[in-house]
Enzyme design. Structure first.
Site, mmCIF file in Angstrom:
data_model
loop_
_atom_site.group_PDB
_atom_site.id
_atom_site.type_symbol
_atom_site.label_atom_id
_atom_site.label_comp_id
_atom_site.label_asym_id
_atom_site.label_seq_id
_atom_site.Cartn_x
_atom_site.Cartn_y
_atom_site.Cartn_z
ATOM 1 N N SER A 1 -0.588 8.486 -12.553
ATOM 2 C CA SER A 1 0.379 8.975 -11.567
ATOM 3 C C SER A 1 1.677 9.410 -12.226
ATOM 4 C CB SER A 1 0.666 7.896 -10.525
ATOM 5 O OG SER A 1 -0.489 7.560 -9.807
ATOM 6 N N ASP B 1 -3.639 9.118 -6.343
ATOM 7 C CA ASP B 1 -3.294 7.698 -6.187
ATOM 8 C C ASP B 1 -3.396 7.318 -4.713
ATOM 9 O OD1 ASP B 1 -2.142 5.114 -6.404
ATOM 10 O OD2 ASP B 1 -0.995 5.771 -8.139
ATOM 11 N N HIS C 1 -2.539 4.059 -3.391
ATOM 12 C CA HIS C 1 -1.841 2.819 -3.059
ATOM 13 C C HIS C 1 -0.511 3.112 -2.375
ATOM 14 C CE1 HIS C 1 -4.593 1.883 -6.369
ATOM 15 N NE2 HIS C 1 -4.743 0.732 -5.754
#
Length: 896
Positions: free
Chosen positions: A484, A431, A433
């Site tokens: 995630s 991930d 972000h």
């Protein structure tokens, strides 16, 4: 003392109200008795327009929406059912809990039968006696809802303090002792009546209500309090701005007394402290009935008040008092609270000199002078008097102060004792972000926690290794994409397998867009022997971290464990009503393809667009989500004039414009995109994307998902394949991938060197906005040029933001296309590497400010939420993918 769980509600998303929650706003415009526009839409059967009103309420900050269908011209139960079923297929509306509002119990029960999640019934009361009251309360509980209980009995509405508490006590006793109704699901409405009516008997209306709130909170444990706020100012109807002043002052004191929620127009609310002192005093004199002439004084002010805006007091030169420099600690505290870094270096050097003269350490400057300022920041943020952009600026000043202190601190070698605790934060492997996580880090730093921010795509072994090396007190995991969630489970398992962590029961904090309290309890917590705590957002992170470092730690952990056990039990008992996959297929959207000729794109294959003009793309920015990043909520540009957050919105917007100018001038970002068009046909839920013009060789098959939620007869169960013509017709589909580039590392390193979290978050949020703006610009070019099926379109930016155009661009991972796996085939077909794109092992796009998706051209194509699917559809999907059900389920955790 018994500890009661919070009031737990849900739409598609979990929502809870507890002692630490801020005031909860209930949107009232989806009420046929309160909105003529909404009523007309419902009566005319214009449900699309009615849904837009619901959507607008949520965009304007409503955390719940009140739905009422009490209209003589309507079949109330049917209309309530139909409207709630339609809401269920609109994820941006269905995400919030519903308040089912009616004076007709049949309408309420119709709503309870079909509403998803946990709702609130508004309302039940003792006005028809105990038998009817108990009957309705039992049904509310059977349907799993919470309820508002009006202070209303057989003798009428409670209009005095003693009547209010008498009725509420009676209702509480009946509910909790006779039918074991959970206290946390009871919301009392002790009746707000108008003040300043001139009638002697009405003078204590506001005071009695506020006193009743306090009494309820002290004597009816576990319950919440609500009310219709606008009632209090009814005497001043026609003078709307003056009414807003009254609402703000009344709310300030009611919330202090314990008011949890209410129906109020949140947009115009004015900050209590910004109201002119004489106005504030006059309103409070009436609210608390302080003098015989209080009403006359307030009426006189109202008559002369011409919507003037209250003036915020300003200190023109905050460093001086009558030309004398203010004491150093006072200047440091002010600079921290107001985020002013201009003089921090000289003030810190002065503080060091003073500390040396007083035989104090450099560490003492942090522990006393700086932390005094940061404590103010934390308190003001918690009270809603300071907003996130200000907090981030304060954090920058604190970082700079510590930076200038560091040589002295290293010399003393004792700065490790300066923090409340040490927390490791990481975005999990796969991930990319991190904006939300970075904001959490800043807010925690402002509250004296040492943060080790490991960044993005951090594998479990690195998280464990760093936790051991740094001897951390907590570990916090973040993620945006659904895969995630599985990675967080793995990290939890590894923590249990690490003796140092397991023996010390190091708390695990879980956060991010796809996470929830239920998922944390059901899927993550069972894998770790220590406490696993869900953290909803930055404002909650501080309270959680402080409890876990306090003497009340074990009590808090016991409360979390108990609550998670309850959630697991509820989840195990939960039954999701779905129709069968075969039935859902029969209820597909049927399009008569013999009466429609799909338009052909100008080219087939891929086209790459490099170095797109930043200034042109910037014109397509939707600024609404930008303000949401900073926890400032409201529609743009109205938010800039909002009485509550407008000043901060203007400041952060000005900073964003200045940063955007630099991005454009210095070309800090490089916008690139690939667009591809291919022949396409549907085959049940799947879309075949053809490699060749003869449609003999598939490039790949996109396996779709169909809604299985029950719907009204005329509403189909949708799948994206419904919008593509079946084999035998010449239909087409578009694909795209784009990025704002990754040429930002040097810029971010410069900001990091300046300890400038504010500009880091500002830059990253603008990168995201430019990527979204590029998606909007590109889609417009597709419609008007590349595909050309809407050449005459003439849409404004507002039209584009509201999707007032033909066609859609669904993206993998979003509600109509929740399965990320199609990204792999899409990237291969588009050759995403040509513009610097890659996919992580969990199929997140890298760089982070990147987007991909499909283009559909059919006029009936629309966005929708697939929602929950049954095992029958999952089994079929796994078979088509040549995979196991377990592997297929991995990518769809929120749909099962």
């Amino acid at each position: 003392m018994t500890t009661y769980p919070p009031l737990k509600l849900s739409g598609l998303e979990h929502f809870e109200i507890d002692r630490s929650s801020l005031f909860v706003n209930i949107g009232e415009r989806t009420n046929v008795t309160g909105s003529k526009v909404f009523a007309q839409n419902i009566i005319n059967g214009d449900y699309d327009s009615a849904l837009k009103i619901a959507r607008q309420q949520i965009e304007n900050g409503a955390q719940l929406i009140d739905i009422n269908m009490d209209e003589a011209m309507l079949d109330g139960p049917k209309v309530m059912t139909d409207f709630l079923n339609l809401i269920a297929s609109e994820p941006d509306i269905a995400k919030v809990p519903i308040v089912i509002d009616s004076s007709n119990w049949q309408i309420i029960e119709a709503g309870l039968r079909c509403v998803q999640g946990k709702s609130i019934v508004n309302s039940i009361s003792l006005k028809e006696g105990e038998v009817a009251f108990l009957h309705q309360a039992k049904l509310v509980r059977r349907y799993g809802a919470a309820c508002i209980v009006m202070a209303f009995d057989e003798a009428g509405q409670a209009d005095s303090y003693h009547r209010k508490i008498e009725i509420c006590q009676r209702a509480y006793t009946i509910l909790t002792q006779e039918i074991d109704f959970p206290p946390e699901d009871i919301i009392f409405d002790p009746n707000i009546f108008a003040i300043a009516t001139g009638i002697e008997e009405h003078k204590n209306y506001a005071l009695d209500y506020i006193k009743a709130i306090t009494w309820i909170k002290e004597n009816l444990p576990g319950t919440k309090v609500s009310g219709g706020i606008s009632n209090v100012s009814f005497s001043f109807r026609g003078n709307n701005h003056f009414r807003e002043l009254i609402h703000s002052v009344f709310l300030f004191h009611a919330i202090k007394a314990g008011l949890d929620m209410g129906i109020v127009n949140a947009g115009p609310l004015i900050s209590y402290e910004s109201i002119r002192q004489d106005l504030r005093d006059a309103i409070e004199a009436v609210i608390f009935n302080r003098s015989d002439d209080a009403v006359e004084t307030l009426l006189g002010l109202a008559q002369t008040y011409q919507s003037e805006k209250s003036v915020q007091p300003t200190l023109l030169n905050w460093r001086f008092n009558h030309q004398e420099l203010l004491p150093n600690p006072q200047r440091l505290a002010y600079a921290l609270v107001h985020g002013i870094s201009d003089f921090i270096e000289e003030d810190i050097h002065e503080a060091l000199t003073l500390a040396e003269q007083e035989n104090r350490s450099a560490l003492s400057i942090i522990e006393t002078d700086l932390m005094a300022g940061m404590s103010q920041v934390g308190d003001l943020f918690a009270e809603g008097k300071l907003f996130l952009p200000q907090v981030v600026k304060s954090a920058r000043v604190m970082k700079l102060a510590v930076h200038f202190l560091m040589p002295a601190l290293e010399k003393e070698r004792s700065n490790q004792n300066a923090f409340q605790g040490k927390i490791l934060l990481a975005t999990v492997k796969g991930d990319v972000h991190d904006i939300g996580k970075n904001i959490v880090a800043v807010v925690l730093q402002c509250n004296n926690f040492e943060i080790i921010n490991m960044g993005v795509m951090v594998p479990a072994h690195q998280i464990i290794q760093t936790a051991l090396q740094e001897q951390v007190d907590m570990i916090g995991l973040s993620g945006l994409i659904t895969p995630s969630l599985a990675e967080m489970e793995y990290v939890a398992k590894e923590m249990s397998n690490t003796p140092w962590i397991e023996s010390r029961k190091i708390p695990l904090l879980i956060g991010g867009a796809t996470t929830s309290k239920v998922h944390t309890a059901v899927k993550i917590a069972p894998h770790y022997t220590g406490p696993t705590v869900y953290v909803a957002d930055a404002s909650r992170a501080v309270g959680v971290a402080q409890k876990l470092m306090s003497s009340l730690k074990q009590d808090f952990i016991d409360e979390v464990v108990s609550e998670q056990a309850r959630l697991k039990n509820l989840h195990a008992q939960k039954v999701t009503h779905l129709i069968s996959y075969e039935e859902a297929k029969k209820r597909r959207l049927v399009i008569d393809w013999t009466q429609y000729t799909p338009p052909k794109p100008k080219f087939l294959g891929n086209r790459t667009l490099n170095n797109l003009d930043l200034a042109t793309i910037a014109k397509y920015i939707d600024w609404g989500p930008f303000f949401q990043t900073w926890d400032l909520h409201g529609n743009f540009p109205k938010i800039l004039q909002d009485p509550l957050v407008g000043e901060q919105a203007q400041k952060v917007y000005q900073d964003a414009q200045a940063m955007l100018d630099r991005i454009i001038h210095y070309k800090w970002l490089s916008l690139k995109a690939i667009v591809g068009f291919y022949g396409a046909n549907s085959q049940e839920e799947d879309i075949i994307i053809w490699h060749d013009a003869k449609r003999q060789n598939p490039a790949f098959v996109w396996y779709g998902l169909r809604q299985q939620i029950p719907k009204p007869a005329l509403n189909p169960n949708l799948c994206l394949s419904d919008f593509i013509a079946p084999i035998g017709y010449q239909d087409y589909i578009g694909m795209f991938a784009l990025t704002a580039g990754d040429a930002t590392s040097s810029i971010l390193r410069e900001f990091e060197a300046q300890h400038n979290d504010y500009d880091i978050i500002l830059f990253k949020s603008l990168s995201d906005r430019l990527a979204e703006a590029l998606a909007e610009y590109l889609h417009e070019r597709v419609r008007k040029d590349f595909w050309g099926y809407a050449k005459e379109e003439n849409s404004s930016l507002a039209d584009l933001i509201q999707e007032k155009y033909q066609g859609i661009r669904p993206a993998p991972g979003y509600p109509s296309c929740p399965d990320h796996q199609v990204k792999e085939a899409m990237f291969t077909q588009l050759d995403g590497t040509a513009i610097g794109l890659s996919l992580t092992e969990n199929l997140a796009m890298s760089p982070a400010s990147s987007i991909c998706g499909f283009y559909f051209s059919h006029p009936q194509s629309k966005y929708f939420n697939v929602g929950k699917i049954g095992e029958d559809q999952l089994r079929k999907l796994a078979h088509k993918q040549g995979s196991t059900q377990e592997k297929t389920a991995f990518w769809l955790p929120n749909n099962l």
